[in-house]
Design a protein around this motif. Structure first.
Motif, PDB file in Angstrom:
ATOM      1  N   ASP A  60       5.708  -7.443  -8.313  1.00 57.94           N
ATOM      2  CA  ASP A  60       5.361  -6.159  -7.679  1.00 57.94           C
ATOM      3  C   ASP A  60       4.811  -5.169  -8.705  1.00 57.94           C
ATOM      4  OD1 ASP A  60       6.422  -7.086  -5.190  1.00 57.94           O
ATOM      5  OD2 ASP A  60       8.427  -6.628  -5.929  1.00 57.94           O
ATOM      6  N   PHE A  61       5.431  -5.162  -9.927  1.00 55.81           N
ATOM      7  CA  PHE A  61       4.912  -4.282 -10.999  1.00 55.81           C
ATOM      8  C   PHE A  61       3.426  -4.572 -11.215  1.00 55.81           C
ATOM      9  CE2 PHE A  61       9.141  -4.141 -13.626  1.00 55.81           C
ATOM     10  CZ  PHE A  61       9.788  -3.618 -12.538  1.00 55.81           C
ATOM     11  N   ALA A  62       3.133  -5.874 -11.287  1.00 51.07           N
ATOM     12  CA  ALA A  62       1.757  -6.289 -11.587  1.00 51.07           C
ATOM     13  C   ALA A  62       0.822  -5.884 -10.452  1.00 51.07           C
ATOM     14  CB  ALA A  62       1.699  -7.791 -11.822  1.00 51.07           C
ATOM     15  N   GLN A  63       1.285  -6.056  -9.196  1.00 52.18           N
ATOM     16  CA  GLN A  63       0.456  -5.655  -8.058  1.00 52.18           C
ATOM     17  C   GLN A  63       0.195  -4.152  -8.116  1.00 52.18           C
ATOM     18  OE1 GLN A  63      -1.012  -8.391  -7.072  1.00 52.18           O
ATOM     19  NE2 GLN A  63      -0.802  -7.918  -4.900  1.00 52.18           N
ATOM     20  N   LEU A  64       1.231  -3.366  -8.463  1.00 51.76           N
ATOM     21  CA  LEU A  64       1.054  -1.921  -8.576  1.00 51.76           C
ATOM     22  C   LEU A  64       0.037  -1.590  -9.666  1.00 51.76           C
ATOM     23  CD1 LEU A  64       4.716  -0.546  -8.284  1.00 51.76           C
ATOM     24  CD2 LEU A  64       2.821  -0.138  -6.702  1.00 51.76           C
ATOM     25  N   HIS A 102      -4.610   6.340 -13.915  1.00 45.78           N
ATOM     26  CA  HIS A 102      -3.147   6.450 -13.874  1.00 45.78           C
ATOM     27  C   HIS A 102      -2.450   5.439 -14.779  1.00 45.78           C
ATOM     28  CE1 HIS A 102      -3.129   9.431 -10.784  1.00 45.78           C
ATOM     29  NE2 HIS A 102      -3.790   8.667  -9.929  1.00 45.78           N
ATOM     30  N   HIS A 103      -3.218   4.456 -15.318  1.00 47.23           N
ATOM     31  CA  HIS A 103      -2.597   3.376 -16.099  1.00 47.23           C
ATOM     32  C   HIS A 103      -1.763   3.893 -17.265  1.00 47.23           C
ATOM     33  CE1 HIS A 103      -5.299  -0.203 -14.692  1.00 47.23           C
ATOM     34  NE2 HIS A 103      -4.413   0.188 -13.803  1.00 47.23           N
ATOM     35  N   ASP A 163       0.824  -1.212   0.000  1.00 50.01           N
ATOM     36  CA  ASP A 163       0.000   0.000   0.000  1.00 50.01           C
ATOM     37  C   ASP A 163       0.858   1.263   0.000  1.00 50.01           C
ATOM     38  OD1 ASP A 163      -2.343  -1.329  -0.161  1.00 50.01           O
ATOM     39  OD2 ASP A 163      -2.837  -1.200   1.969  1.00 50.01           O
ATOM     40  N   GLN A 164       1.934   1.222   0.807  1.00 50.52           N
ATOM     41  CA  GLN A 164       2.818   2.391   0.857  1.00 50.52           C
ATOM     42  C   GLN A 164       3.480   2.621  -0.494  1.00 50.52           C
ATOM     43  OE1 GLN A 164       5.113   0.923   4.172  1.00 50.52           O
ATOM     44  NE2 GLN A 164       4.240   2.439   5.582  1.00 50.52           N
ATOM     45  N   LEU A 165       3.894   1.511  -1.127  1.00 48.01           N
ATOM     46  CA  LEU A 165       4.503   1.613  -2.452  1.00 48.01           C
ATOM     47  C   LEU A 165       3.531   2.260  -3.438  1.00 48.01           C
ATOM     48  CD1 LEU A 165       6.328  -1.788  -3.065  1.00 48.01           C
ATOM     49  CD2 LEU A 165       7.338   0.492  -3.117  1.00 48.01           C
ATOM     50  N   LEU A 166       2.268   1.823  -3.363  1.00 48.51           N
ATOM     51  CA  LEU A 166       1.256   2.306  -4.294  1.00 48.51           C
ATOM     52  C   LEU A 166       1.054   3.814  -4.136  1.00 48.51           C
ATOM     53  CD1 LEU A 166      -0.688   1.262  -6.450  1.00 48.51           C
ATOM     54  CD2 LEU A 166      -2.405   0.978  -4.670  1.00 48.51           C
ATOM     55  N   VAL A 167       0.988   4.256  -2.879  1.00 43.60           N
ATOM     56  CA  VAL A 167       0.811   5.687  -2.610  1.00 43.60           C
ATOM     57  C   VAL A 167       1.972   6.482  -3.192  1.00 43.60           C
ATOM     58  CG1 VAL A 167       0.760   7.412  -0.769  1.00 43.60           C
ATOM     59  CG2 VAL A 167      -0.578   5.297  -0.536  1.00 43.60           C
ATOM     60  N   LEU A 168       3.180   5.952  -3.019  1.00 42.18           N
ATOM     61  CA  LEU A 168       4.372   6.627  -3.522  1.00 42.18           C
ATOM     62  C   LEU A 168       4.344   6.705  -5.045  1.00 42.18           C
ATOM     63  CD1 LEU A 168       6.924   7.866  -2.299  1.00 42.18           C
ATOM     64  CD2 LEU A 168       8.077   5.677  -2.665  1.00 42.18           C
ATOM     65  N   VAL A 169       3.948   5.610  -5.688  1.00 50.19           N
ATOM     66  CA  VAL A 169       3.894   5.582  -7.145  1.00 50.19           C
ATOM     67  C   VAL A 169       2.890   6.601  -7.663  1.00 50.19           C
ATOM     68  CG1 VAL A 169       3.173   4.177  -9.134  1.00 50.19           C
ATOM     69  CG2 VAL A 169       4.726   3.212  -7.429  1.00 50.19           C
TER      70      VAL A 169
END
Lengths: 452, 452
Positions: B37-41, B49-50, B8-14
Motif C-alpha cells: 500500500d505504501f508503494a501504491q501511495l 508531494h514525494h 483512491d480515498q486513501l490517496l486523497v487523505l494522504v
C-alpha cells in the motif's frame, strides 16, 4: 539413512521392500519423505507394484500421495482402493482438493463416494463443489483456525495447541466477531511477543486483506503475490469467513495461467506437455491448424485478384514474404504485451486507452524506421525507385495496422467475454497476412494505374 | 477507520495530511497499511508531494516502501534521502533486496553507500553481491533462525521469542550441528505439540530439502512449488547453512520466467509492460524486427530462383501463403511445448530423445491429415489433380520439417548455451517460411520438369 539418496536409489529400495514384503521397512522409509516424493515413487513404480504399494500405505499417506497426482491417476487410485478404503482416504484429504477431484467424476459416482463419507465432510464438500473451480470459493480450503476478538492471548494459544495436529500449514490466526465476520488477523509473532492476558482485539491487525468467494482465481493469486502473503482469507458477501487460500495454491494458479497465456500465443492446444502421447497432442493441435489452413487459403485467393498486377511487375512478389512476415511479427509482439499485461495488471478503461495510443505510436515509430530502410534496399536492389516507394509505403501502413490488430483484437475479445484462447498468436499472424497482402497489392495496383 | 477505504480515498487523505502538515495523523494511517500500500501511495502521489511524504515516514517504513518499488524508483528515493538517511534505511532493508539494488549502481556509488552502513551489514551485503542474481545465492536472505540439534524445545522456543521481533516471516526453524551444517528442520507445530524438555534432534525432520548457493533460481522455484514450501534453506558445498529463500521470492521468479518465455515466443523485447514509453518499446522491439526484415528478404529472393516455374503455373502462388503460414504455425506450437517444458520439467537426454520422437510422430499425423485435406481442396478448386498432388506433398513435408524445427532449434540453442531468447517464435516462423518456400517450389519444379 535416506538423507542423501537420489530418487532412483529410493525407487530401487522401495521395489526391493515391496518384493520382499517388508512393510515396516517401507514405512520407516516413507516417514522421511514428502508427499511430492510419494508421488514421484508412485509414478516411477512399474504398474504391477502399484497395488501392493497402496496396500502398504496408511490412508493418511495415500491422501498425501493422491493430492500430488493429476485427476486421471487420482481416479485410478480411488478405483484400485475400492469404495470403503477410498472413503477413509477421502476423509483425510483437503476438502478443496477433494471437491475438485469429485467434480471430475460422473454424478452417480459422486453420490456413491459422498454416501460413504463422514456426514459433516460430505456436507462441506458439497458446499465447496458449488463454487466454480476458477474462483476463490473453488480454491479455498478449511484448514484455518479462527479466534474470537474477545479471546485473551492465552485462549488463542490454547486453541492453537488443540488444533496444531490437525493442520501443518497454519501461519496466521483469523479473528472473527460474534457474527462470524472477519475483523482481524494475528500472527504467531504477535502472540509470542504479547502478554498472556492481552485481549486479541487490542493486538490484532484490523485492516485485513480478504477476497470474496466469487473472485477470480487470477486476482486472488495477484493479491497473495503483491502482499507476500502465506494465505489470504475468503469471505462471503456478508464478510463471514468461509475459508482460506494458501500461497501454494496461488503458485499453481500463476503457473497454470502462464501456461494458458503461452497456449494462447502459440495456439498450441490445451495441456500438451512432455508426457502427452503423440496422438493426443496431434488431435489437440489439429483443430487450430485446420482453421488456419482455411484462413491461409483466403490469403491465397486474395492474390488471385491481383493476377494482372503480379504479371506486370514480377519483382513485387519478392517482397511479399517480408511484408507479410513483418506484419505478423509486430502483431505477435503487441499481443504478447497485451496478454501478459492482462495477467499481471489491473485493467480499466483508462489503462486500455493509454495502451492503444502507446501501441499506435510504437507502430508509427517502427513503421517509419522499417519503411525508410526497405525503400532504400528495394530501390538499390531492383534499381527501381517507384517499386521502393510502393514497398516502403505498404510496409509502413501494414506495420501500423499489424501493431494495432495485435493490440485491439485481444482486448476486444477479452471485453466481449469470448474465450481469449481465440486471440492466439497464429490467428493474428494469419489475419495480419491477409491485411498485409491487401495493403501491399492494393498500393501496388493503385501506383501502377497512376503511371500506366 | 481505514478498513474499508479504496486506494483512491486513501490517496486523497494522504495528500490532505501532507498539505496540512499532519505527520501524526499520517503515521496513524500508515500503521494500518502494508508495504504494498505504501508503494501504491507513493506511485499515486504527485511528484511535488514525494519529498514531504518521505520526510514523514520512519526509516523502517521507507525500507518497507523501497522494497516494493522497481530499481529506478528505489535509486531515486536513495538520492532524495541523501547519503546519511539512506544509510539508516539500508540498514533496515532485507539484505538480498539491498544487494540487488546496489548491483544496479556504479562501483563508486556502491562504495559510497557501503561506507556509511553498519560494518556487519556491509560485509554481509558484499558477500551476497558475489552471487549472480539468478542463483539461489542471489535470491537468499538471512531472515532465518537456526537452532542447534542439542537444544531442548525450551531453548528453541526462547530463541524464537528473542528473534520474533526481528522477522515477521519465520515459519520453520533450521537445525544445524556444531559445524554449522544443516541437519534438520522443525516447524512451529512440532514445537507446540512437543514436551518442553524434548531434544530437538529427536523431533526434527532430518531429510531436509535444501538448495545450494549456485543452483539456478528456476530450479529453486520448482522445488518450493513441488513441495509446497514456505521457505527452502540454502547451503554451500559443505552443507553449511547460508540463508533461506522464501516462497514470495520464488513466486516472483516464476512470474519473471513466464514473462521471459513469452518474450522468447513473441520476440517482443525485454521488459515491455503497460507503462513502458512508446519510444523505449519501439527501440526494444526494433532490433528483432530489422533482423527479421532481412530474413524475410531472403525468403523473397528464393522466389526469384523459381521465376520460371511461377510464370508457367501462376496458380502455384495462391497456395503459397497457406503453406508458409501452416509451417510457421506448427513450428510455433512445438516451440511453445518445448519452452514451457524446459521451464517446468527436469530435462535429460532421455526426455529430449523421447520428445523429439514424439514431435516427429505429431508432425507425421498432422502432415498426413492436412495433406489429404489440401490435396482434395486444391484438386477440386483448381480442377488440377497434379497441382493438388504438388501442394499436398509439399505441405506434408513442410509440416514435418516445421514441427521438427520448432522442437530441435530451441533444444540445440539451450544445449550450446546460447541465450534462448534467440529461439524466438518469429525467428522460427521466418526460418520455416524459408524452408516451406524451398520445399514447395522445389517440389513444383521437380514435378513440372517430369511432365514437360
Amino acid at each position: 539413512m535416506t538423507v542423501n539418496m537420489t530418487e532412483d536409489q529410493l525407487l530401487v529400495l522401495v521395489i526391493k521392500y515391496l518384493r520382499e514384503g517388508k512393510r515396516s521397512s517401507l514405512q520407516l522409509l516413507l516417514e522421511e519423505l514428502h508427499p511430492y516424493d510419494f508421488a514421484q515413487l508412485y509414478r516411477g513404480l512399474p504398474e504391477k507394484h502399484h497395488h501392493k504399494f497402496l496396500l502398504y500405505l496408511t490412508p493418511s499417506q495415500i491422501a498425501d500421495l493422491i493430492q500430488e497426482l493429476d485427476y486421471e491417476m487420482q481416479i485410478e487410485i480411488l478405483y484400485k482402493l475400492g469404495i470403503e478404503r477410498s472413503s477413509k482416504v477421502m476423509n483425510l484429504m483437503d476438502n478443496d482438493d477433494l471437491a475438485d477431484l469429485l467434480n471430475e467424476l460422473s454424478i452417480d459416482k459422486i453420490q456413491e463416494f459422498l454416501d460413504v463419507m463422514r456426514k459433516e465432510d460430505s456436507q462441506e464438500i458439497q458446499s465447496l463443489m458449488k463454487y466454480p473451480a476458477d474462483t476463490a470459493g473453488g480454491l479455498m480450503n478449511n484448514q484455518f483456525i479462527w479466534i474470537n476478538a474477545h479471546y485473551t492471548v492465552r485462549q488463542a494459544v490454547d486453541k492453537l495447541k488443540d488444533y496444531a495436529s490437525f493442520s501443518e500449514n497454519i501461519y496466521y490466526l483469523y479473528v472473527i466477531n460474534d457474527d462470524k465476520q472477519l475483523v482481524g488477523v494475528v500472527s504467531y509473532r504477535d502472540l509470542l511477543i504479547a502478554n498472556i492476558d492481552d485481549i486479541i482485539e487490542d493486538l490484532m491487525f484490523s485492516r485485513v486483506v480478504s477476497v470474496t468467494v466469487d473472485q477470480d482465481q487470477e486476482e486472488v493469486a495477484q493479491i497473495i503475490e503483491r502482499y507476500d502473503f502465506i494465505a489470504v482469507p475468503v469471505v462471503d458477501h456478508h464478510n463471514v469467513l468461509q475459508g482460506i487460500i494458501t500461497v501454494d495454491d496461488a503458485f499453481d494458479v500463476i503457473i497454470r495461467e502462464a501456461n494458458e497465456d503461452i497456449e494462447k500465443l502459440s495456439a498450441s492446444g490445451k495441456d500438451i506437455d512432455f508426457n502427452t502421447k503423440a496422438g493426443t497432442a496431434a488431435i489437440r493441435r489439429l483443430p487450430w491448424l485446420v482453421l488456419l489452413l482455411f484462413i491461409g487459403l483466403v490469403s491465397g485467393s486474395i492474390l488471385s485478384f491481383f493476377e494482372d498486377t503480379l504479371e506486370q511487375v514480377v519483382a513485387l512478389i519478392f517482397f511479399m514474404p517480408m511484408i507479410a512476415g513483418m506484419t505478423g511479427n509486430t502483431g505477435t509482439q503487441s499481443l504478447a504485451v497485451v496478454v501478459r499485461g492482462f495477467a499481471t495488471t489491473e485493467v480499466n478503461k483508462k489503462v486500455i486507452t493509454r495502451l492503444i495510443l502507446r501501441e499506435l505510436r510504437v507502430g508509427l515509430l517502427i513503421g517509419v524506421t522499417c519503411a525508410i530502410l526497405i525503400t532504400t534496399i528495394a530501390a538499390v536492389w531492383q534499381s527501381d525507385l517507384l517499386l521502393g516507394a510502393v514497398v516502403g509505403t505498404s510496409l509502413f501502413v501494414s506495420l501500423i495496422i499489424g501493431t494495432l490488430a495485435g493490440t485491439v483484437i485481444p482486448i476486444v475479445l477479452h471485453r466481449v467475454g469470448v474465450d481469449p484462447a481465440v486471440a492466439s498468436g497464429p490467428l493474428i499472424t494469419t489475419l495480419n497476412d491477409i491485411f498485409s497482402l491487401l495493403i501491399y497489392f492494393g498500393t501496388a495496383t493503385a501506383f501502377l494505374t497512376q503511371i500506366l
